[in-house]
Scaffold this active site. Sequence first.
Site, PDB file in Angstrom:
ATOM      1  NE  ARG A   4      22.525  -2.977 -24.767  1.00 38.32           N
ATOM      2  CZ  ARG A   4      21.277  -2.625 -24.981  1.00 38.32           C
ATOM      3  NH1 ARG A   4      20.676  -2.953 -26.110  1.00 38.32           N
ATOM      4  NH2 ARG A   4      20.615  -1.945 -24.089  1.00 38.32           N
ATOM      5  CB  SER A  11      18.822  -4.996 -29.261  1.00 38.91           C
ATOM      6  OG  SER A  11      17.495  -4.536 -29.302  1.00 38.91           O
ATOM      7  CD  GLU A  37      17.315 -16.329 -34.768  1.00 40.93           C
ATOM      8  OE1 GLU A  37      16.674 -17.306 -35.235  1.00 40.93           O
ATOM      9  OE2 GLU A  37      16.758 -15.259 -34.442  1.00 40.93           O
ATOM     10  CG  PHE A  92      17.364 -15.644 -29.935  1.00 37.07           C
ATOM     11  CD1 PHE A  92      16.547 -16.524 -29.231  1.00 37.07           C
ATOM     12  CD2 PHE A  92      17.105 -14.288 -29.820  1.00 37.07           C
ATOM     13  CE1 PHE A  92      15.513 -16.065 -28.431  1.00 37.07           C
ATOM     14  CE2 PHE A  92      16.065 -13.811 -29.021  1.00 37.07           C
ATOM     15  CZ  PHE A  92      15.272 -14.704 -28.328  1.00 37.07           C
ATOM     16  CG  HIS A 112      20.221  -8.492 -25.161  1.00 36.62           C
ATOM     17  ND1 HIS A 112      20.981  -7.703 -25.976  1.00 36.62           N
ATOM     18  CD2 HIS A 112      19.153  -7.744 -24.807  1.00 36.62           C
ATOM     19  CE1 HIS A 112      20.398  -6.517 -26.114  1.00 36.62           C
ATOM     20  NE2 HIS A 112      19.296  -6.510 -25.416  1.00 36.62           N
ATOM     21  CG  ASP A 142      12.788  -8.514 -23.081  1.00 39.60           C
ATOM     22  OD1 ASP A 142      11.707  -7.905 -22.892  1.00 39.60           O
ATOM     23  OD2 ASP A 142      13.544  -8.285 -24.042  1.00 39.60           O
ATOM     24  NE  ARG A 155      17.918  -4.259 -22.344  1.00 39.52           N
ATOM     25  CZ  ARG A 155      17.207  -3.727 -21.346  1.00 39.52           C
ATOM     26  NH1 ARG A 155      17.351  -4.179 -20.116  1.00 39.52           N
ATOM     27  NH2 ARG A 155      16.368  -2.744 -21.587  1.00 39.52           N
TER      28      ARG A 155
END
Lengths: 333, 280
Positions: free
Chosen positions: A30, A57, A78, A103, A129, A137, A187
């Site tokens: 990322r 992020s 989204e 998402f 992610h 998470d 991530r």
Amino acid sequence: MGSREEKSAVNTQQSTVESQSFAGQAVATRDAYGAALAELGKRNEKVVVLDADLSGSTKTAKFAKAFPDRFFNMGISEQDMIGTAGGLSLTGKIPFASTFAIFETGRAWEQIRQTICYSSLNVKLVATHSGITVGEDGASHQALEDVALMRVLPQMVVIVPSDGFETKQVIDTVADYEGPVYVRLGRAKVPAVMPADYKFRIGKAYKFNIGRDVNIIANGIMVSAALQARELLSKEGIDAGVINMSTVKPLDTEILLEAAKISKLIVTAEEHSIIGGLGSAVSEFLSENHPISIKRIGTRDTFGGSGKPDELLKLYGLTAEDIVKTVTEFMRK
Amino acid sequence: MATVTQSRDIEFLKKQARTVRIEILKMLAQAGSGHTGGSLSAADIVTALYFYKMRHRPDNPKWPERDRFILSKGHAAPLLYTVLALTGYFDKSLLNTLRKTGSPLQGHPSSKMLHGVEVSTGSLGQGLSIANGMALGLRLDKSPARVYCLLGDGEIQEGQVWEAAMTAGHYVLDNLCAIVDLNSLQIDGRCEDVMKIDPVAEKWKAFNWHIFEIDGHNMEEIVTALDEAEKIKGKPSAILAKTVKGKGVSIFEGKVEYHGLAPTKEELEIALKELGGNGK
Ligand SMILES: Cc1ncc(C[n+]2csc(CCOP(=O)(O)OP(=O)(O)O)c2C)c(N)n1
Ligand SMILES: [Mg+2]
């Protein structure tokens, strides 16, 4: 189109974006994306970026800072983001739409199907992610199904880069490719695996070597695990090859056939469910074209969970040792 | 192929709308299936767009400065196909191929198969987001082009419509005009019974839109609203058009079952008689 003043404003912004190749650098994919995107924005005025309240992020924030007029924060929506990206592409822009992988591909799947793929729009879906290395998470934020969801869509190209160096090249390449693309990023920081002279091409896998006993077809963070496994296996006298199949669709079937014809076993390795991802793609092709024993490394019909990425990789069986175990057990039979 | 004759003349537009209705019914009857009610309810609005308001070039469908039309309620495809044919995007004879195997006139519009269709639709709730993206892109290019998006009243039950409504308000898309075909009906019955959408006007206002409330079959009101919407700055515009589903043919008007039923041969004859034309 812009006035001279706007042009000069852009130029001063440009100097803050430096060029980085990430060759040989351990970096989260990322982070490489964020840097590559900002650089791309400087070279190509058509590039616009959308995010759904996760720009810090996903690292699109870097682009947003350099090119505020070409960045659209869509808020936490989204489905709307995908449609808006589609509309922007219809005016000749090259939209990159980013959020977390689950998402992006899960919440907005039917929008991606109807609006982006069915109309074959030039939209780049770059999600971060993905996989269990999201870490603490937990399951709600860990996409283990995204490659399956994107691979099934007609028109869609699916790419899972292995390190920062490859990610940078993927981003540059897909910007020049006309049509929908899904790029799956992570991530956590990952080791550099690709050699400095590597050149990414859509649909072209990279062959580290072809093994006589087994060939490991991996992508994403599992390329690094596959390379470690190769070393461990060689100590046991097993000749293993490693192929980075970063493009899951279209699959590089030429390399697959080459690897399958020479060895006794094909192992696939991915940070994704064994259902529907790289393992499935490889199995589908080989079972029809060159039947051979296949073992799939990946998560096994399960959700992820919270924890430290390294611990999770062990818990879910995604380490070099897991690959070694799978291979040696097969060889013993 | 002829370029489109456009006019603000109300009698001209009414005549075109009648022809549009006739062609819709003929193509639906020929196809044997398709969406009658929602094609007829929006016929006056879409006629006004294509025969008056929109700057477009049927002989150059990708003309960069064209105004864009997104049929978010994609099931009204027969209406879109008819105005495209009558304004010269393709030969009228193609209308006979609606829904047939291999035809570019798919059951729901496919942009890859037919010139003049800006984007594929059919899955409800997605068009306004696309229209927003176009409006943003056109604004970046400092283009004078405007974007129009037609939604159904049942369709606005989709959550994405309100995500998009929020986006258009937030990004101040005054080059965008949404039109809601308020025909009060969806598939399973009246919107009021299936899932209440009222108060509609207050909803759009609350999302920072400028609204126009009109009779969607009064051509004068339609063209006036379209003209006024163009002048609104600092807000996107929504035209909330009160309509009758199946408008123009008494046996279809206000009948929920004609949402997705095509006219039979006999019904077509009745319809053509009422519309005062054999279609020629
Ligand atoms: C996402 C989605 N859900 C369901 C459908 C099936 N469907 C087609 S038309 C329709 C009713 C639409 O009602 P409305 O928006 O009021 O259209 P109109 O009355 O103008 O025909 C439904 C539910 C669909 N096309 N897309
Ligand atoms: Mg309705």
